[in-house]
Design a protein around this motif. Structure first.
Motif, PDB file in Angstrom:
ATOM      1  N   TYR A 203       0.845  -1.193   0.000  1.00 58.08           N
ATOM      2  CA  TYR A 203       0.000   0.000   0.000  1.00 58.08           C
ATOM      3  C   TYR A 203       0.882   1.245   0.000  1.00 58.08           C
ATOM      4  CZ  TYR A 203      -3.321   3.619   1.277  1.00 58.08           C
ATOM      5  OH  TYR A 203      -4.075   4.762   1.284  1.00 58.08           O
ATOM      6  N   VAL A 204       0.652   2.120  -0.973  1.00 59.42           N
ATOM      7  CA  VAL A 204       1.362   3.398  -1.071  1.00 59.42           C
ATOM      8  C   VAL A 204       0.366   4.492  -0.693  1.00 59.42           C
ATOM      9  CG1 VAL A 204       2.642   4.957  -2.567  1.00 59.42           C
ATOM     10  CG2 VAL A 204       2.814   2.482  -2.917  1.00 59.42           C
ATOM     11  N   PRO A 205       0.503   5.084   0.498  1.00 55.95           N
ATOM     12  CA  PRO A 205      -0.473   6.081   0.939  1.00 55.95           C
ATOM     13  C   PRO A 205      -0.357   7.385   0.161  1.00 55.95           C
ATOM     14  CG  PRO A 205       1.313   5.898   2.524  1.00 55.95           C
ATOM     15  CD  PRO A 205       1.538   4.815   1.507  1.00 55.95           C
ATOM     16  N   PRO A 206      -1.420   8.173   0.127  1.00 58.43           N
ATOM     17  CA  PRO A 206      -1.393   9.429  -0.630  1.00 58.43           C
ATOM     18  C   PRO A 206      -0.718  10.563   0.137  1.00 58.43           C
ATOM     19  CG  PRO A 206      -3.528   9.148   0.391  1.00 58.43           C
ATOM     20  CD  PRO A 206      -2.743   7.906   0.712  1.00 58.43           C
ATOM     21  N   GLY A 207      -0.343  11.592  -0.598  1.00 57.04           N
ATOM     22  CA  GLY A 207       0.014  12.856   0.012  1.00 57.04           C
ATOM     23  C   GLY A 207       1.431  13.024   0.495  1.00 57.04           C
ATOM     24  N   ARG A 208       2.238  11.982   0.421  1.00 56.18           N
ATOM     25  CA  ARG A 208       3.614  12.119   0.869  1.00 56.18           C
ATOM     26  C   ARG A 208       4.499  12.523  -0.304  1.00 56.18           C
ATOM     27  NH1 ARG A 208       4.495   6.807   4.783  1.00 56.18           N
ATOM     28  NH2 ARG A 208       2.734   7.183   6.189  1.00 56.18           N
ATOM     29  N   PRO A 209       5.675  13.072  -0.015  1.00 56.24           N
ATOM     30  CA  PRO A 209       6.595  13.386  -1.122  1.00 56.24           C
ATOM     31  C   PRO A 209       6.877  12.162  -1.977  1.00 56.24           C
ATOM     32  CG  PRO A 209       7.350  14.383   0.918  1.00 56.24           C
ATOM     33  CD  PRO A 209       6.200  13.491   1.286  1.00 56.24           C
ATOM     34  N   ARG A 210       6.824  12.347  -3.283  1.00 55.73           N
ATOM     35  CA  ARG A 210       7.084  11.297  -4.280  1.00 55.73           C
ATOM     36  C   ARG A 210       5.975  10.260  -4.358  1.00 55.73           C
ATOM     37  NH1 ARG A 210      13.576   9.945  -3.504  1.00 55.73           N
ATOM     38  NH2 ARG A 210      14.318  12.082  -3.730  1.00 55.73           N
ATOM     39  N   ASN A 211       4.957  10.369  -3.528  1.00 66.14           N
ATOM     40  CA  ASN A 211       3.836   9.444  -3.583  1.00 66.14           C
ATOM     41  C   ASN A 211       2.733  10.011  -4.476  1.00 66.14           C
ATOM     42  OD1 ASN A 211       5.231   7.885  -1.796  1.00 66.14           O
ATOM     43  ND2 ASN A 211       3.614   7.766  -0.259  1.00 66.14           N
ATOM     44  N   PRO A 212       1.842   9.151  -4.990  1.00 64.36           N
ATOM     45  CA  PRO A 212       0.751   9.631  -5.840  1.00 64.36           C
ATOM     46  C   PRO A 212      -0.234  10.471  -5.033  1.00 64.36           C
ATOM     47  CG  PRO A 212       0.448   7.324  -5.291  1.00 64.36           C
ATOM     48  CD  PRO A 212       1.814   7.696  -4.805  1.00 64.36           C
ATOM     49  N   PRO A 213      -1.030  11.318  -5.716  1.00 62.64           N
ATOM     50  CA  PRO A 213      -2.008  12.155  -5.006  1.00 62.64           C
ATOM     51  C   PRO A 213      -3.084  11.339  -4.308  1.00 62.64           C
ATOM     52  CG  PRO A 213      -2.313  12.288  -7.389  1.00 62.64           C
ATOM     53  CD  PRO A 213      -1.006  11.581  -7.161  1.00 62.64           C
ATOM     54  N   SER A 214      -3.391  10.148  -4.837  1.00 65.20           N
ATOM     55  CA  SER A 214      -4.303   9.233  -4.145  1.00 65.20           C
ATOM     56  C   SER A 214      -3.550   7.935  -3.897  1.00 65.20           C
ATOM     57  CB  SER A 214      -5.554   8.976  -4.987  1.00 65.20           C
ATOM     58  OG  SER A 214      -5.210   8.344  -6.197  1.00 65.20           O
ATOM     59  N   GLY A 215      -3.986   7.201  -2.863  1.00 69.03           N
ATOM     60  CA  GLY A 215      -3.268   5.985  -2.479  1.00 69.03           C
ATOM     61  C   GLY A 215      -3.342   4.896  -3.538  1.00 69.03           C
ATOM     62  N   GLU A 216      -2.394   3.970  -3.485  1.00 68.44           N
ATOM     63  CA  GLU A 216      -2.338   2.851  -4.431  1.00 68.44           C
ATOM     64  C   GLU A 216      -2.195   1.531  -3.683  1.00 68.44           C
ATOM     65  OE1 GLU A 216      -0.122   5.016  -8.233  1.00 68.44           O
ATOM     66  OE2 GLU A 216       0.996   3.589  -6.980  1.00 68.44           O
ATOM     67  N   VAL A 217      -2.879   0.505  -4.191  1.00 70.58           N
ATOM     68  CA  VAL A 217      -2.662  -0.871  -3.741  1.00 70.58           C
ATOM     69  C   VAL A 217      -2.023  -1.638  -4.886  1.00 70.58           C
ATOM     70  CG1 VAL A 217      -3.752  -3.031  -3.051  1.00 70.58           C
ATOM     71  CG2 VAL A 217      -4.514  -0.887  -2.039  1.00 70.58           C
ATOM     72  N   HIS A 218      -0.842  -2.170  -4.646  1.00 76.44           N
ATOM     73  CA  HIS A 218      -0.105  -2.954  -5.636  1.00 76.44           C
ATOM     74  C   HIS A 218      -0.298  -4.437  -5.325  1.00 76.44           C
ATOM     75  CE1 HIS A 218       2.766   0.444  -6.937  1.00 76.44           C
ATOM     76  NE2 HIS A 218       1.902   0.977  -6.072  1.00 76.44           N
ATOM     77  N   ILE A 219      -0.635  -5.208  -6.334  1.00 78.97           N
ATOM     78  CA  ILE A 219      -0.850  -6.657  -6.183  1.00 78.97           C
ATOM     79  C   ILE A 219       0.034  -7.372  -7.191  1.00 78.97           C
ATOM     80  CG2 ILE A 219      -2.539  -8.531  -6.208  1.00 78.97           C
ATOM     81  CD1 ILE A 219      -4.658  -6.114  -6.014  1.00 78.97           C
ATOM     82  N   TRP A 220       0.908  -8.217  -6.720  1.00 78.90           N
ATOM     83  CA  TRP A 220       1.808  -8.974  -7.590  1.00 78.90           C
ATOM     84  C   TRP A 220       1.494 -10.458  -7.426  1.00 78.90           C
ATOM     85  CZ3 TRP A 220       7.757  -9.661  -6.603  1.00 78.90           C
ATOM     86  CH2 TRP A 220       8.313 -10.438  -7.632  1.00 78.90           C
ATOM     87  N   VAL A 221       0.786 -11.031  -8.403  1.00 78.82           N
ATOM     88  CA  VAL A 221       0.452 -12.462  -8.396  1.00 78.82           C
ATOM     89  C   VAL A 221       1.650 -13.213  -8.962  1.00 78.82           C
ATOM     90  CG1 VAL A 221      -1.148 -14.221  -9.202  1.00 78.82           C
ATOM     91  CG2 VAL A 221      -1.979 -11.907  -8.743  1.00 78.82           C
ATOM     92  N   LYS A 222       2.324 -13.984  -8.131  1.00 83.42           N
ATOM     93  CA  LYS A 222       3.554 -14.652  -8.561  1.00 83.42           C
ATOM     94  C   LYS A 222       3.248 -16.012  -9.191  1.00 83.42           C
ATOM     95  CE  LYS A 222       6.321 -12.268  -5.095  1.00 83.42           C
ATOM     96  NZ  LYS A 222       7.244 -12.414  -3.944  1.00 83.42           N
TER      97      LYS A 222
END
Length: 357
Positions: A203-222
Motif C-alpha cells: 500500500y502506497v499512501p497518498p500525500g507524501r513526497p514522491r507518492n501519488p495524489p491518491s493511495g495505491e494498492v499494488h498486487i503482484w500475483v507470482k
C-alpha cells in the motif's frame, strides 16, 4: 469439489461508487492500461507486468533456543549454501532470511537478517528474537524462508523450512543444516486443498513526497502450486482480480492463461489507485483462479484479502469473509506502508457464488 462458471459474478452484491474516467498513461509499463471506478469515488487505474521466478534449492544452517530468563525465543541464523541464482545474466543473488511465527504471523511480526550481496553462499551469524511466553510459543510453527532482495521490491522466493515448535527438541541448541523446500508447507495441509498462491502486496499512501495524489494498492500475483487437475492433459489456468465492492467489468483484471501446468507461474502485477487509507477497512481484493475451456471456465479456488468483518461501508456483505491468514496478510500491508509484503495463501471455495450440480 463443485465447479463454478466464470459467468458467475464475483459477488452477489455489486456497488457502483464514483465516476468512470479515463486515466492518463504513465508510460512506466508497456502493458495494457485500464481505468476502473474507485471504491471511494475517485479514479482507479490499473497496470500490469511480468517478472522472473526461480526454483528452491540449497540449504540453510540455523539453531533455535528459548531464553527462560528473558522470555525470548531466539533463531540463530548462521548461513546458507547453494542458493538458486536469480539474475542468471549477472550470475548473482542478494539473499536474506526472514522468519514468521504461524499461524498469527501479523501479531508477532516478521524478523529479517541483513542482505548479503552477490552470493549464493551467504554468511549471516545473526540472531532473530521474539519476546513470547514459552507456552504460547509451543503452539506456534516457525516459518523460515530465504529471499533474493530486489531494489524495486519484487523479491524472489528461494526456499523455506517450517518447524512445529511443539515437537522441537529444546535441548538441541546446536547449529544444524536443513534443506530448503518449495512453498508452502503449512498451506498444503488443508482438507479442502485447492492449491497455494504466492503473492506480494503493497500500500502506497497518498500525500507524501514522491507518492501519488491518491493511495495505491499494488498486487503482484507470482504463482500457484498444486492446482486441482480436472483432466489428464492438466489445467489451463488464469487469475482474475476484483476490488470489492466494485464488480463492474472495468474493475476486472486477469492474467494470461498458463497451459497444461498445475504449478503455473504468472508473475503479473496490478496497481489500483484512488485508494484512500480509510478504504482499506471496507474494501476487499478478491483473487480467483480459473481453468480455461472453450465453452466455459471452471472455478478452481480463490482468496479474499481484507479485514473479514462482514461489513463494507456499513452494509452486511457475504464476501467480507477473509480467513485469519488472509486478514493477517492485509493487516500487515496496512501497517507497513510502502513496503512489499510477501504471502503464501491457500486457495479456498468462496461464498457468494452459485455452485453447479
Amino acid at each position: 469439489f463443485s465447479e463454478q462458471t466464470e459467468s458467475d459474478t464475483a459477488s452477489e452484491l455489486s456497488f457502483q461508487l464514483g465516476r468512470h474516467k479515463k486515466s492518463p498513461s504513465t508510460g512506466s509499463h508497456s502493458s495494457d492500461m485500464a481505468s476502473v471506478s474507485s471504491v471511494s469515488g475517485s479514479v482507479l487505474s490499473v497496470y500490469s507486468g511480468d517478472f522472473g521466478s526461480v526454483d528452491a534449492q540449497g540449504t540453510v544452517e540455523f539453531a533455535l533456543d528459548y531464553d527462560e530468563k528473558n522470555r525470548e525465543f531466539q533463531v540463530h541464523v548462521s548461513q546458507c549454501r547453494g542458493l538458486a541464482v536469480v539474475d542468471e545474466r549477472k550470475g548473482r543473488s542478494d539473499p536474506y532470511v526472514k522468519t514468521y511465527l504461524l499461524p498469527d504471523k501479523a501479531r508477532m511480526g516478521k524478523r529479517k537478517t541483513s542482505v548479503k550481496k552477490r552470493t549464493v553462499n551467504p554468511v549471516y551469524n545473526e540472531v532473530l528474537r521474539y519476546k513470547i511466553e514459552k507456552m504460547v510459543l509451543l503452539i506456534q510453527k516457525l516459518n523460515l524462508s530465504v529471499w533474493h532482495n530486489d531494489p524495486l521490491g519484487r523479491n524472489s522466493f528461494l526456499g523455506e523450512i517450517e518447524i512445529d515448535l511443539a515437537s522441537w527438541d529444546w535441548s538441541n541448541r546446536k547449529l544444524n543444516w536443513y534443506p530448503l523446500k518449495p512453498r508452502s508447507l503449512s498451506a498444503v495441509n488443508g482438507v479442502d486443498h485447492r492449491g497455494v498462491m504466492s503473492l506480494s502486496i503493497k500500500y502506497v499512501p497518498p500525500g507524501r513526497p514522491r507518492n501519488p495524489p491518491s493511495g495505491e494498492v499494488h498486487i503482484w500475483v507470482k504463482d500457484v502450486k498444486d492446482l486441482l487437475q480436472l483432466r489428464p492433459s492438466g489445467v489451463d489456468s488464469f487469475v482474475k482480480c476484483y476490488v470489492l465492492p466494485d464488480t463492474s467489468k472495468k474493475s476486472y483484471q486477469k492474467t494470461r492463461v498458463i497451459k497444461r501446468d498445475t504449478n503455473p507461474v504468472f508473475n503479473h502485477t496490478i496497481v489500483y489507485d484512488g485508494f484512500h487509507t480509510e478504504d482499506l477497512k471496507d474494501a476487499c481484493v478478491e483473487l480467483t483462479v480459473w481453468d480455461h475451456e472453450k465453452l466455459t471456465n471452471h472455478f478452481l479456488g480463490g482468496i479474499r484479502l481484507g479485514l473479514g468483518t462482514g461489513l463494507s461501508y456499513g452494509i452486511s456483505v457475504d464476501w467480507m469473509d477473509s480467513t485469519q491468514e488472509e486478514v493477517a496478510f492485509w493487516q500487515e500491508m496496512m501497517l507497513a506502508a510502502n513496503e512489499w509484503i510477501e504471502g503464501l495463501l491457500p486457495l479456498r471455495s468462496l461464498a457468494g457464488r452459485k455452485k453447479l450440480k
